[in-house]
Scaffold this motif. Structure first.
Motif, mmCIF file in Angstrom:
data_model
loop_
_atom_site.group_PDB
_atom_site.id
_atom_site.type_symbol
_atom_site.label_atom_id
_atom_site.label_comp_id
_atom_site.label_asym_id
_atom_site.label_seq_id
_atom_site.Cartn_x
_atom_site.Cartn_y
_atom_site.Cartn_z
ATOM 1 N N ARG A 239 -8.698 -0.512 -0.802
ATOM 2 C CA ARG A 239 -8.398 -1.732 -1.557
ATOM 3 C C ARG A 239 -9.661 -2.482 -1.922
ATOM 4 O O ARG A 239 -9.924 -2.757 -3.076
ATOM 5 C CB ARG A 239 -7.534 -2.649 -0.689
ATOM 6 N N ASP A 240 -10.416 -2.817 -0.878
ATOM 7 C CA ASP A 240 -11.594 -3.676 -1.049
ATOM 8 C C ASP A 240 -12.626 -3.060 -1.967
ATOM 9 O O ASP A 240 -13.059 -3.650 -2.935
ATOM 10 C CB ASP A 240 -12.311 -3.907 0.287
ATOM 11 N N GLY B 66 -4.975 1.627 8.727
ATOM 12 C CA GLY B 66 -5.200 0.258 8.236
ATOM 13 C C GLY B 66 -6.602 0.110 7.663
ATOM 14 O O GLY B 66 -6.798 -0.431 6.570
ATOM 15 N N ALA B 67 -7.579 0.631 8.395
ATOM 16 C CA ALA B 67 -8.965 0.505 7.951
ATOM 17 C C ALA B 67 -9.194 1.274 6.650
ATOM 18 O O ALA B 67 -9.872 0.795 5.737
ATOM 19 C CB ALA B 67 -9.915 1.013 9.032
ATOM 20 N N ASP C 278 0.832 -1.201 0.000
ATOM 21 C CA ASP C 278 0.000 0.000 0.000
ATOM 22 C C ASP C 278 0.865 1.250 0.000
ATOM 23 O O ASP C 278 1.869 1.308 0.698
ATOM 24 C CB ASP C 278 -0.891 0.028 1.244
ATOM 25 N N LYS D 75 -7.638 -0.574 3.789
ATOM 26 C CA LYS D 75 -8.435 -1.753 3.471
ATOM 27 C C LYS D 75 -9.673 -1.331 2.672
ATOM 28 O O LYS D 75 -10.012 -1.931 1.652
ATOM 29 C CB LYS D 75 -8.849 -2.467 4.749
#
Ligand SMILES: Nc1ncnc2c1ncn2[C@@H]1O[C@H](COP(=O)(O)OP(=O)(O)OP(=O)(O)O)[C@@H](O)[C@H]1O
Ligand SMILES: [Mg+2]
Length: 484
Positions: free
Chosen positions: A121-122, A114-115, A2, A118
């Motif tokens: 990305r997701d 991090g969230a 990332d 994510k």
């Protein structure tokens, strides 16, 4: 891997980020200004930007605005040491992904980043692009540094960028109306009207006509046609306060306006089309009203599209100091005198109090304290006794019981704790005759516990039945007990 882009002009912050995010999964690039960050974005193609609000040169909000001109999806987390409402709202409105207050602790920062990574990305999901507004110089006056209030500010910002219906809930005095007005002021409808209607203050049978208007002769007394609030408010925002209090007929009409934008005036049969944004508020649990079939379930879901839940003040004592300062400054400005300062003891007492009336009560207490304070400093003595001396003045059996429980002692020590409390009250209120007051209270409780059985009650109290009867007459207890 990332890619994270940090935009901050402070070398210290860049240094700590390098240490915190020194991992093979993350590639960190740092820029020392908004301009540099803007240049780096097309080259680095970061998955996430984290940026300071206050920077020399182009500030964070302006940089965010520019990022959004070319890139609507890139998640950007804003950071600042100054937690002003204005900035949090503005940032969220400009499409910031999140908003962080400095200083933050490392685990939390890691978790948020991090969230966000994510999510980026997701989802690769479409972050809705909001039209840019001229930034207004409007002083909202919503204060709060607590996490719960920061979340409220973020929601306000998101709601301001949309036309969605919002339901604001929270105890009395928590700021529901303030939030409704803030959403309106920051929304694209802010040049249009804002009408607030308190559904509980208008008699049930008149509310429907107040909201939707009526035709001449629709009911006795309808001598002329009347244009209702929804019609007056076309293109604007309507604030339906105390939404729980309306008849089923009115609920049905509201639901229809929300679904199709149409309604008829009372007694009329022409459908009228309006474009009104609805913001509703209530301090009662609507879910319960739905369960009791007093409030239409479909209307509830339609209103509840976005829920802003205002936390009670007792759950965010960290906001008290800020609120007090804010009210002191506001009062000083209104009365054109320098603000009074406040002694640390006052803040401590305020932070301990349980605030049944929430921010409104705090505001009233500060207003009062400013008036009664003799010098430039507000002292604990300028606060009402229930704050500096919790329990004072409590005379009901429930309060007495609560006081004895909170004394946290048992048996004889508990009794002496309660009696000590009674003497404290007696000193404050000479009308309180301690011994008869306690005696009366005990007799009432004994009778309540034994459901009025005098033999059992007398036994419980350690006196004879005859004595009990005399006391019951003397204290005129019977009537009260039958009422209870
Ligand atoms: N976070 C806050 N910052 C500054 N002032 C606040 C805040 N919250 C509430 N207030 C002030 O407290 C008072 C009560 O707020 P408001 O009328 O919005 O409460 P409410 O939730 O609508 O209460 P009710 O349910 O009784 O109608 C107002 O004067 C408002 O300006
Ligand atoms: Mg209100």
């Amino acid at each position: 891997m990332d890619k994270l882009l940090l935009i901050d002009d402070e070398a210290d912050v860049q240094y700590s980020f390098r240490r915190i995010f020194d991992s093979p999964e993350i590639e960190l690039t740092a820029a020392s200004s908004g301009e540099e960050g803007l240049k780096l974005i097309p080259k680095v193609k970061p998955d996430l930007v984290i940026m300071d609000v206050r920077m020399g040169g182009t500030n964070g909000l302006e940089t965010l605005r520019r990022i959004r001109e070319t890139n609507t999806k890139l998640p950007v987390i804003m950071m600042t040491a100054y937690g002003t409402t204005q900035m949090a709202i503005e940032a969220m409105k400009l499409g910031a992904y999140d908003y962080l207050l400095k200083p933050f602790d490392v685990p939390k920062l890691k978790q948020i980043i991090g969230a966000a990574l994510k999510a980026a990305r997701d989802m690769k999901q479409v972050v809705s692009y909001q039209p840019l507004l001229e930034s207004e110089d409007y002083d909202l006056g919503i204060v709060g540094r607590s996490e719960a209030m920061q979340n409220v500010f973020k929601l306000i910002g998101q709601l301001a960028g949309s036309d969605a219906t919002a339901l604001i809930t929270g105890e009395s005095g928590t700021g529901k109306e303030l939030v409704a007005r803030a959403i309106y002021h920051h929304s694209r409808r802010n040049g249009r009207s804002f009408l607030a209607i308190n559904c509980a203050a208008i008699p049930e049978n008149l509310l429907e006509s107040e909201l939707f208007g009526h035709e001449k002769g629709a009911f006795t007394g309808a001598n002329s046609q009347r244009i209702g609030k929804f019609e007056q408010c076309d293109q604007g925002t309507i604030f339906l306060d105390e939404i729980g209090d309306m008849t089923p007929a009115t609920q049905t009409k509201i639901l229809r306006v929300l679904q199709s934008g149409t309604f008829e005036r009372v007694g009329g049969n022409t459908a009228i089309q309006v474009d009104v944004r609805v913001i509703a508020a209530t301090n009662k649990p609507l879910e319960q009203a739905v369960a009791a079939r007093q409030f239409r379930e479909d209307l509830f879901y339609r209103l509840n599209v976005v829920r802003v839940q205002l936390p009670p003040l007792r759950e965010r004592p960290e906001d008290i100091r800020l609120l007090v300062n804010y009210f002191l400054k506001k009062l000083a400005r209104d009365h054109e005198h320098p603000p009074k300062s406040i002694s640390p003891g006052v803040i401590k007492a305020l932070e301990k109090y349980h605030w049944p009336g929430n921010v409104r009560e705090l505001e009233n207490i500060i207003q009062r304290a400013v008036v009664v304070a003799k010098g430039d400093v507000i002292l604990p003595g300028d606060l009402p006794p229930e704050i500096t001396n919790p329990g004072a003045g409590a005379t009901s059996s429930a309060q007495l019981a609560a006081a004895s429980l909170s004394a946290g002692e048992t048996g004889v020590t508990e009794i002496s704790a309660v009696t000590r409390l009674m003497f404290r009250w007696a000193r404050q209120d000479p009308r309180l005759k301690v011994l008869p007051a306690v005696e009366r209270e005990l007799i009432i409780q004994a009778l309540q516990e034994t459901k009025g059985n005098q033999v059992h009650a007398a036994k419980l109290l350690g006196i004879t039945r005859a004595t009990l009867r005399k006391r019951v007459d003397k204290f005129k207890i019977k009537r009260e007990l039958t009422i209870q």
